[in-house]
Design a protein around this motif. Structure first.
Motif, PDB file in Angstrom:
ATOM      1  N   SER A  42       0.847  -1.207   0.000  1.00 39.10           N
ATOM      2  CA  SER A  42       0.000   0.000   0.000  1.00 39.10           C
ATOM      3  C   SER A  42       0.879   1.253   0.000  1.00 39.10           C
ATOM      4  O   SER A  42       1.970   1.266   0.582  1.00 39.10           O
ATOM      5  CB  SER A  42      -0.907   0.022   1.235  1.00 39.10           C
ATOM      6  OG  SER A  42      -1.824  -1.045   1.199  1.00 39.10           O
ATOM      7  N   ASP A  47      -1.441   7.258   0.557  1.00 43.23           N
ATOM      8  CA  ASP A  47      -2.851   6.855   0.597  1.00 43.23           C
ATOM      9  C   ASP A  47      -3.299   6.531   2.015  1.00 43.23           C
ATOM     10  O   ASP A  47      -4.416   6.889   2.437  1.00 43.23           O
ATOM     11  CB  ASP A  47      -3.089   5.633  -0.309  1.00 43.23           C
ATOM     12  CG  ASP A  47      -2.904   5.966  -1.786  1.00 43.23           C
ATOM     13  OD1 ASP A  47      -2.984   7.165  -2.128  1.00 43.23           O
ATOM     14  OD2 ASP A  47      -2.677   5.036  -2.576  1.00 43.23           O
ATOM     15  N   GLU A  79      -6.119   8.203   4.631  1.00 39.46           N
ATOM     16  CA  GLU A  79      -7.179   7.357   5.180  1.00 39.46           C
ATOM     17  C   GLU A  79      -7.171   7.296   6.705  1.00 39.46           C
ATOM     18  O   GLU A  79      -8.237   7.299   7.343  1.00 39.46           O
ATOM     19  CB  GLU A  79      -7.038   5.941   4.631  1.00 39.46           C
ATOM     20  CG  GLU A  79      -8.179   5.020   5.030  1.00 39.46           C
ATOM     21  CD  GLU A  79      -8.068   3.636   4.398  1.00 39.46           C
ATOM     22  OE1 GLU A  79      -8.893   2.768   4.761  1.00 39.46           O
ATOM     23  OE2 GLU A  79      -7.170   3.420   3.546  1.00 39.46           O
TER      24      GLU A  79
END
Length: 275
Positions: free
Chosen positions: A170, A174, A178
């Motif tokens: 990941s 990002d 989040e």
């Protein structure tokens, strides 16, 4: 002969008086008129010079050298103030008890400000500024600064979950968007910018300065929560030129001077709290 001399003297005095009046009229640079009379550039500058001297682009300028828009603003400001003063006189504001209390409070603040300004004039010298700059340059020489980003969450479990996601591929940015609760860095991918030792809380700093570029840490606990730290860059600290560091140095010396002065006054006053 005596009468002639007296007559000549009278003519001379009258002529001198007339010349003085003409000279005064010539020296008056009338920039506006209103119901209460004339406004001269001298009156306007006397009122607003302290303010103008705080603006580098207008410091030490004559009225005629100012931008036309600035001239207009100053003249209107002068007239408005006079109109306010006249209206206040009509309403008897100066003699009201409420206004007198406000004047007393304002006077107290101005006295404090004046006292501090006088202290700073004698305490913050060019010699002290040079000494402080040399001290700063010595401290910065050879130091490193690092650029870091982080994700901040409330619990260790959440931090471990995020680390697993990163290990699986990941993107750090990002996950910042989040999960991170640090609103100050969230919009910038979690970046805190370049920092030196002493600028971060110890637990965060100890880990961040031990990491290699692009390395991502395991969860780190601080007083703010749990962090996942990413090391982005490392470089030598640049010693700023004196001109660039001047404001910061003056600010520090001013704070130190005021704190010392207040401490000395308090010690002399032999204060005893009886709460």
């Amino acid at each position: 002969m005596k009468k002639v001399a007296i007559a000549l003297l009278s003519v001379t005095l009258i002529s001198s008086s007339a010349c003085a009046e003409n000279k005064d009229a010539e020296n008056k640079n009338i920039v506006a008129t209103y119901s209460e009379g004339e406004v001269t550039s001298e009156q306007v500058m006397e009122q607003f010079k302290p303010m103008l001297d705080m603006q580098p682009e207008n410091k030490d300028k004559k009225f005629s050298e100012l931008d036309k828009n600035v001239q207009e603003m100053l003249v209107k400001g002068f007239i408005n103030q006079k109109l306010f003063e006249k209206e206040a006189e009509k309403l008897g504001i100066r003699s009201s008890e409420d206004f007198k209390k406000k004047i007393k409070a304002a006077e107290s603040q101005l006295l404090q400000q004046e006292l501090i300004e006088r202290q700073l004039k004698t305490a913050v010298t060019d010699k002290l500024i040079d000494e402080e700059y040399n001290k700063l340059a010595k401290e910065l020489k050879g130091q490193k600064e690092i650029k870091v980003a982080h994700i901040l969450v409330d619990t260790e479990e959440k931090a471990k979950e995020i680390k697993k996601k990163l290990n699986k591929g990941s993107k750090f940015e990002d996950l910042v968007k989040e999960f991170s609760k640090d609103e100050g860095s969230k919009a910038n991918g979690g970046e805190l910018g370049y920092v030196m030792k002493g600028q971060l809380v110890p637990e965060f700093e100890n880990k961040a300065f031990s990491m290699k570029q692009d390395e991502i840490s395991d969860p780190v606990k601080t007083q703010f929560g749990w962090h996942i730290i990413k090391a982005l860059d490392s470089r030598d600290v640049k010693i700023p030129p004196k001109e660039q560091a001047l404001n910061g140095i003056k600010g520090k010396l001013s704070r130190d001077t005021i704190e010392k002065y207040i401490t000395e006054l308090s010690a002399k006053a032999k204060i005893e709290l009886k709460l």
